[in-house]
Scaffold this motif. Sequence first.
Motif, PDB file in Angstrom:
ATOM      1  N   ARG A  59       0.729  -1.117   0.083  1.00  0.00           N
ATOM      2  CA  ARG A  59       0.112   0.040  -0.238  1.00  0.00           C
ATOM      3  C   ARG A  59       0.838   1.025   0.010  1.00  0.00           C
ATOM      4  O   ARG A  59       0.752   2.162  -0.753  1.00  0.00           O
ATOM      5  N   ALA A  60       1.862   1.239   0.751  1.00  0.00           N
ATOM      6  CA  ALA A  60       3.020   2.442   0.815  1.00  0.00           C
ATOM      7  C   ALA A  60       3.387   2.553  -0.270  1.00  0.00           C
ATOM      8  O   ALA A  60       3.675   3.602  -0.956  1.00  0.00           O
ATOM      9  N   LEU A  61       3.765   1.663  -1.111  1.00  0.00           N
ATOM     10  CA  LEU A  61       4.529   1.582  -2.580  1.00  0.00           C
ATOM     11  C   LEU A  61       3.523   2.103  -3.496  1.00  0.00           C
ATOM     12  O   LEU A  61       3.939   3.093  -4.260  1.00  0.00           O
ATOM     13  N   PHE A  62       2.381   1.805  -3.383  1.00  0.00           N
ATOM     14  CA  PHE A  62       1.280   2.178  -4.279  1.00  0.00           C
ATOM     15  C   PHE A  62       1.116   3.554  -4.097  1.00  0.00           C
ATOM     16  O   PHE A  62       1.041   4.255  -5.085  1.00  0.00           O
ATOM     17  N   ASN A  63       0.860   4.265  -2.901  1.00  0.00           N
ATOM     18  CA  ASN A  63       0.578   5.461  -2.627  1.00  0.00           C
ATOM     19  C   ASN A  63       1.744   6.287  -3.214  1.00  0.00           C
ATOM     20  O   ASN A  63       1.707   7.597  -3.895  1.00  0.00           O
ATOM     21  N   GLU A  64       3.160   5.951  -2.929  1.00  0.00           N
ATOM     22  CA  GLU A  64       4.106   6.419  -3.481  1.00  0.00           C
ATOM     23  C   GLU A  64       3.935   6.687  -5.018  1.00  0.00           C
ATOM     24  O   GLU A  64       4.161   7.570  -5.804  1.00  0.00           O
ATOM     25  N   ALA A  65       3.879   5.671  -5.651  1.00  0.00           N
ATOM     26  CA  ALA A  65       3.770   5.316  -7.226  1.00  0.00           C
ATOM     27  C   ALA A  65       2.708   6.293  -7.584  1.00  0.00           C
ATOM     28  O   ALA A  65       3.020   7.016  -8.700  1.00  0.00           O
ATOM     29  N   VAL A  66       1.558   6.568  -7.072  1.00  0.00           N
ATOM     30  CA  VAL A  66       0.402   7.525  -7.442  1.00  0.00           C
ATOM     31  C   VAL A  66       0.725   8.850  -7.433  1.00  0.00           C
ATOM     32  O   VAL A  66       0.666   9.503  -8.490  1.00  0.00           O
ATOM     33  N   GLU A  67       1.636   9.475  -6.327  1.00  0.00           N
ATOM     34  CA  GLU A  67       2.168  10.723  -6.199  1.00  0.00           C
ATOM     35  C   GLU A  67       3.164  10.929  -7.347  1.00  0.00           C
ATOM     36  O   GLU A  67       2.965  11.924  -8.089  1.00  0.00           O
ATOM     37  N   VAL A  68       3.909   9.992  -7.665  1.00  0.00           N
ATOM     38  CA  VAL A  68       5.130  10.183  -8.555  1.00  0.00           C
ATOM     39  C   VAL A  68       4.423  10.355 -10.066  1.00  0.00           C
ATOM     40  O   VAL A  68       4.804  10.992 -10.752  1.00  0.00           O
ATOM     41  N   TYR A  69       3.654   9.209 -10.025  1.00  0.00           N
ATOM     42  CA  TYR A  69       2.838   9.165 -11.472  1.00  0.00           C
ATOM     43  C   TYR A  69       2.258  10.574 -11.734  1.00  0.00           C
ATOM     44  O   TYR A  69       2.253  11.135 -13.041  1.00  0.00           O
ATOM     45  N   ALA A  70       1.355  10.944 -10.730  1.00  0.00           N
ATOM     46  CA  ALA A  70       0.914  12.398 -10.947  1.00  0.00           C
ATOM     47  C   ALA A  70       1.529  13.469 -11.608  1.00  0.00           C
ATOM     48  O   ALA A  70       1.224  14.303 -12.324  1.00  0.00           O
ATOM     49  N   ASP A  71       2.861  13.597 -10.995  1.00  0.00           N
ATOM     50  CA  ASP A  71       3.891  14.344 -11.249  1.00  0.00           C
ATOM     51  C   ASP A  71       4.621  14.211 -12.346  1.00  0.00           C
ATOM     52  O   ASP A  71       4.706  15.021 -13.541  1.00  0.00           O
ATOM     53  N   ARG A  72       5.054  12.912 -12.713  1.00  0.00           N
ATOM     54  CA  ARG A  72       5.965  12.586 -13.870  1.00  0.00           C
ATOM     55  C   ARG A  72       5.173  12.382 -15.195  1.00  0.00           C
ATOM     56  O   ARG A  72       5.614  12.606 -16.168  1.00  0.00           O
ATOM     57  N   TYR A  73       3.859  11.586 -14.914  1.00  0.00           N
ATOM     58  CA  TYR A  73       3.345  11.592 -16.186  1.00  0.00           C
ATOM     59  C   TYR A  73       1.883  12.322 -16.412  1.00  0.00           C
ATOM     60  O   TYR A  73       1.467  12.497 -17.451  1.00  0.00           O
ATOM     61  N   GLY A  74       1.520  12.875 -15.380  1.00  0.00           N
ATOM     62  CA  GLY A  74       0.331  13.764 -15.476  1.00  0.00           C
ATOM     63  C   GLY A  74       0.520  15.190 -15.271  1.00  0.00           C
ATOM     64  O   GLY A  74      -0.530  16.043 -15.341  1.00  0.00           O
ATOM     65  N   GLY A  75       1.778  15.609 -15.140  1.00  0.00           N
ATOM     66  CA  GLY A  75       2.329  16.881 -15.059  1.00  0.00           C
ATOM     67  C   GLY A  75       1.980  17.790 -16.027  1.00  0.00           C
ATOM     68  O   GLY A  75       1.553  19.111 -15.955  1.00  0.00           O
ATOM     69  N   TYR A  76       1.644  17.400 -17.385  1.00  0.00           N
ATOM     70  CA  TYR A  76       1.131  18.201 -18.586  1.00  0.00           C
ATOM     71  C   TYR A  76      -0.185  19.136 -18.089  1.00  0.00           C
ATOM     72  O   TYR A  76      -0.353  20.058 -18.850  1.00  0.00           O
ATOM     73  N   ILE A  77      -0.882  18.381 -17.249  1.00  0.00           N
ATOM     74  CA  ILE A  77      -2.206  19.034 -17.042  1.00  0.00           C
ATOM     75  C   ILE A  77      -1.927  20.605 -16.260  1.00  0.00           C
ATOM     76  O   ILE A  77      -2.291  21.543 -16.418  1.00  0.00           O
ATOM     77  N   THR A  78      -1.046  20.389 -15.249  1.00  0.00           N
ATOM     78  CA  THR A  78      -0.832  21.639 -14.443  1.00  0.00           C
ATOM     79  C   THR A  78       0.137  22.468 -15.300  1.00  0.00           C
ATOM     80  O   THR A  78      -0.080  23.805 -15.318  1.00  0.00           O
ATOM     81  N   HIS A  79       0.994  22.071 -16.116  1.00  0.00           N
ATOM     82  CA  HIS A  79       1.614  22.903 -17.246  1.00  0.00           C
ATOM     83  C   HIS A  79       0.857  23.733 -17.977  1.00  0.00           C
ATOM     84  O   HIS A  79       0.853  24.893 -18.205  1.00  0.00           O
ATOM     85  N   ALA A  80      -0.067  22.847 -18.509  1.00  0.00           N
ATOM     86  CA  ALA A  80      -1.213  23.545 -19.518  1.00  0.00           C
ATOM     87  C   ALA A  80      -1.898  24.608 -19.001  1.00  0.00           C
ATOM     88  O   ALA A  80      -2.189  25.824 -19.468  1.00  0.00           O
ATOM     89  N   LEU A  81      -2.314  24.381 -17.940  1.00  0.00           N
ATOM     90  CA  LEU A  81      -3.459  25.386 -16.950  1.00  0.00           C
ATOM     91  C   LEU A  81      -2.644  26.487 -16.684  1.00  0.00           C
ATOM     92  O   LEU A  81      -3.033  27.721 -16.531  1.00  0.00           O
ATOM     93  N   GLY A  82      -1.238  26.463 -16.338  1.00  0.00           N
ATOM     94  CA  GLY A  82      -0.438  27.491 -15.818  1.00  0.00           C
ATOM     95  C   GLY A  82       0.216  28.185 -16.942  1.00  0.00           C
ATOM     96  O   GLY A  82       0.545  29.480 -16.799  1.00  0.00           O
TER      97      GLY A  82
END
Length: 202
Positions: A59-82
């Motif tokens: 579970r701890a590994l998954f939690n960290e994986a989700v956070e890193v995924y959101a930044d590493r692979y999902g960061g395009y959303i934040t970049h576009a909005l900003g």
Amino acid sequence: MPTPRRPRGRPRSFDRDAALDAAIRLFWTNGYEATSISDLTVALGIGSPSLYAAFGDKRALFNEAVEVYADRYGGYITHALGQEPTAKQAITRVLREAAYEHTLPGRPRGCMLLCAAETAGSAEVAGLLRQHRERHIVAFQQRIQADVDAHVLPPETDAAALAHYTEATLQGMSQSARDGTSRQLLEQVAVLAVQGWPREVS
């Protein structure tokens, strides 16, 4: 003379960041519940004691994986909005980049925050993934409302509904990519989705 025993534990060449990326891709492909500790140790190239020492439990590994995924692979959303000058241009970019990101060769299709939720098997895990998706909605709504307040979009624009519409489109694109829809077709979906937006105030 007996050969000295090799100490157990992580190999000297252990790359934590690479191992975490391997875990991300495994959860992305299989979901949380269907991914076993055995699957993880094989993918990460380490034994279970080393996995627990480096990341804690599954579970701890998954939690960290989700956070890193959101930044590493999902960061395009934040970049576009900003970076884009208007909400409509930002959302157009988000959807077009989603078409690209969800179909990129060499990695799982779709969005991990949705793919992993399909077989979450845990209310807590499902809740964590939902929180991340809800952050998108909040960010979309804030960006849209800013344009309403700045008189870029008409005052009757429903920022909340438009934000949910955008997230629903993203989720549909993710599932379509998972089902094998081509990047070109998803890009057409992105174009059509923003055609329903209110016309910007001239």
